[in-house]
Enzyme design. Structure first.
Site, PDB file in Angstrom:
ATOM      1  N   CYS A  21       0.814  -1.216   0.000  1.00 36.38           N
ATOM      2  CA  CYS A  21       0.000   0.000   0.000  1.00 36.38           C
ATOM      3  C   CYS A  21       0.846   1.264   0.000  1.00 36.38           C
ATOM      4  O   CYS A  21       0.306   2.367  -0.119  1.00 36.38           O
ATOM      5  CB  CYS A  21      -0.951  -0.015   1.197  1.00 36.38           C
ATOM      6  SG  CYS A  21      -2.355  -1.131   0.958  1.00 36.38           S
ATOM      7  N   ASP A  72      -8.551  -3.382  -5.118  1.00 36.68           N
ATOM      8  CA  ASP A  72      -7.258  -2.990  -4.550  1.00 36.68           C
ATOM      9  C   ASP A  72      -6.174  -3.869  -5.154  1.00 36.68           C
ATOM     10  O   ASP A  72      -6.334  -5.087  -5.250  1.00 36.68           O
ATOM     11  CB  ASP A  72      -7.267  -3.150  -3.028  1.00 36.68           C
ATOM     12  CG  ASP A  72      -6.389  -2.106  -2.342  1.00 36.68           C
ATOM     13  OD1 ASP A  72      -5.258  -1.900  -2.824  1.00 36.68           O
ATOM     14  OD2 ASP A  72      -6.808  -1.525  -1.336  1.00 36.68           O
ATOM     15  N   GLY A 143     -11.238 -12.570 -13.918  1.00 38.81           N
ATOM     16  CA  GLY A 143     -10.237 -11.529 -13.744  1.00 38.81           C
ATOM     17  C   GLY A 143      -9.712 -11.033 -15.071  1.00 38.81           C
ATOM     18  O   GLY A 143     -10.302 -11.277 -16.129  1.00 38.81           O
ATOM     19  N   HIS A 144      -8.599 -10.313 -14.998  1.00 39.51           N
ATOM     20  CA  HIS A 144      -7.985  -9.752 -16.197  1.00 39.51           C
ATOM     21  C   HIS A 144      -6.486  -9.669 -15.978  1.00 39.51           C
ATOM     22  O   HIS A 144      -6.025  -9.387 -14.863  1.00 39.51           O
ATOM     23  CB  HIS A 144      -8.545  -8.355 -16.488  1.00 39.51           C
ATOM     24  CG  HIS A 144      -8.051  -7.771 -17.777  1.00 39.51           C
ATOM     25  ND1 HIS A 144      -8.373  -8.296 -19.010  1.00 39.51           N
ATOM     26  CD2 HIS A 144      -7.245  -6.699 -18.026  1.00 39.51           C
ATOM     27  CE1 HIS A 144      -7.791  -7.575 -19.965  1.00 39.51           C
ATOM     28  NE2 HIS A 144      -7.100  -6.609 -19.391  1.00 39.51           N
TER      29      HIS A 144
END
Length: 352
Positions: A21, A72, A143-144
């Protein structure tokens, strides 16, 4: 020992300019970008959008059901690919729990430098994320993926909740107590990892914290004594505390000696193991924070330290706080403790 001895060539952290993060845009930069976006409020069923920098978007389906959506992703803060996947997935799912919801499915987001990492390493990242989703009781339903210059992994997560059990970062009330469920210092540990200087036992401690699901948030949301919840991630304790203060129009007072820390965080901070994100965070929101006179730099950098997959910051009725802390610890969060109070006043954070 840290995880630098894992046989990964090249090291994942060597391929990324930042990690975890700590990769997030500085709060001041993000605020400028969002200020130019159109308001989402004309949609009456959108209960939570971008107005208070909350953890996830919430759409009301009917009087008994909301859909909670978040995403995220980030670059690696560790070199073990499976651990990277586990940490990133735990962090992404946390936003659903922070809103008081329960996750129901996830979609994977993957960007990898295909020419630099063998397929088996990338597969381990995905396997690590899938293992955490299985622990949370949800599927990775799709997903990708792209070929990118730096390794990136995360999730888009969908959850459900009841409108009356929605908990926002704008729900804090004067007279409340503040509770934090996990220890601070993840960014400092990751800085030490990048320099291969994290002491014995530190990696295992950090991994235990960053892969601990914040599922207690779903349970706490059913308690009327709990008024507001947010998770502490890339903007650090002070940044996410300030978001709560501004969203709720209250003053947060944090007792610096009460803030739980990872076991070696203070010593490492004093030795200079901090991330660039700590400085960016402080530059972005220092005008909204009052520190005690003579506060040393290392203490300030701990409070601004970016937390990857950090704990929940909870605002609750003061009389309920001791029992809630005990309940949270019994649920598997041993460092949970009350760290401050909330009063009426200027929206800001005061550290004592």
């Amino acid at each position: 020992m840290n995880d630098a001895n894992i046989n990964v060539a090249p090291r994942l952290t060597e391929l990324a300019h930042g990690g975890g993060c700590g990769c997030k845009l500085a709060p001041s930069v993000l605020q400028k970008l969002l200020s130019r976006q159109p308001a989402a409020q004309p949609f009456s069923q959108l209960l939570v959008g971008t107005e208070t920098a909350d953890d996830a978007a919430v759409w009301q389906v009917d009087e008994n059901l909301t859909v909670i959506a978040t995403t995220d992703f980030f670059m690696p803060m560790v070199d073990n690919p499976r651990d990277f996947g586990r940490i990133a997935a735990t962090n992404a799912i946390s936003d659903i729990y922070a809103m008081g919801g329960r996750p129901i499915m996830a979609l994977a987001i993957l960007g990898m430098p295909i020419s630099k990492l063998p397929p088996e390493v990338i597969a381990e990242v995905l396997e690590g994320g899938a293992s955490v989703c299985a622990e949370a009781g949800i599927p990775v339903a799709g997903g990708h993926s792209i070929d990118s210059l730096e390794p990136i992994y995360g999730l888009a997560v969908i959850g459900l909740g009841h409108p009356k059990q929605l908990r926002r970062n704008s729900g804090a009330q004067p007279g409340d107590a503040l509770i934090l469920t996990k220890g601070i210092g993840v960014g400092i540990y990751s800085a030490a990892i990048k320099r291969q200087a994290l002491p014995e036992g530190g990696y295992e401690e950090m991994l235990a914290s960053t892969t601990l699901l914040n599922r207690i948030g779903s349970s706490l949301a059913s308690d009327p004594a709990v008024h507001g919840i947010t998770d502490v991630t890339g903007f650090g304790l002070l940044g996410h505390g300030l978001e709560m203060a501004r969203g709720s129009s209250v003053t947060l007072t944090i007792e610096q000696d009460a803030v739980p820390l990872l076991a070696q965080a203070e010593a490492l901070a004093q030795q200079g193991f901090v991330t660039g994100a700590s400085h960016r965070n402080w530059d972005s929101y220092s005008s909204g924070v009052t520190l005690p006179e003579g506060c040393p730099d290392w203490r300030r950098l701990l409070l601004t330290d970016p937390q990857t997959s950090g704990g929940l910051l909870i605002s609750c009725a003061a009389e309920a706080a001791p029992a809630l802390v005990g309940r949270i610890r019994e649920a598997g969060y041993p460092l949970a403790r009350q760290i401050g109070t909330i009063t009426a006043g200027q929206p800001c954070v005061v550290v004592r």
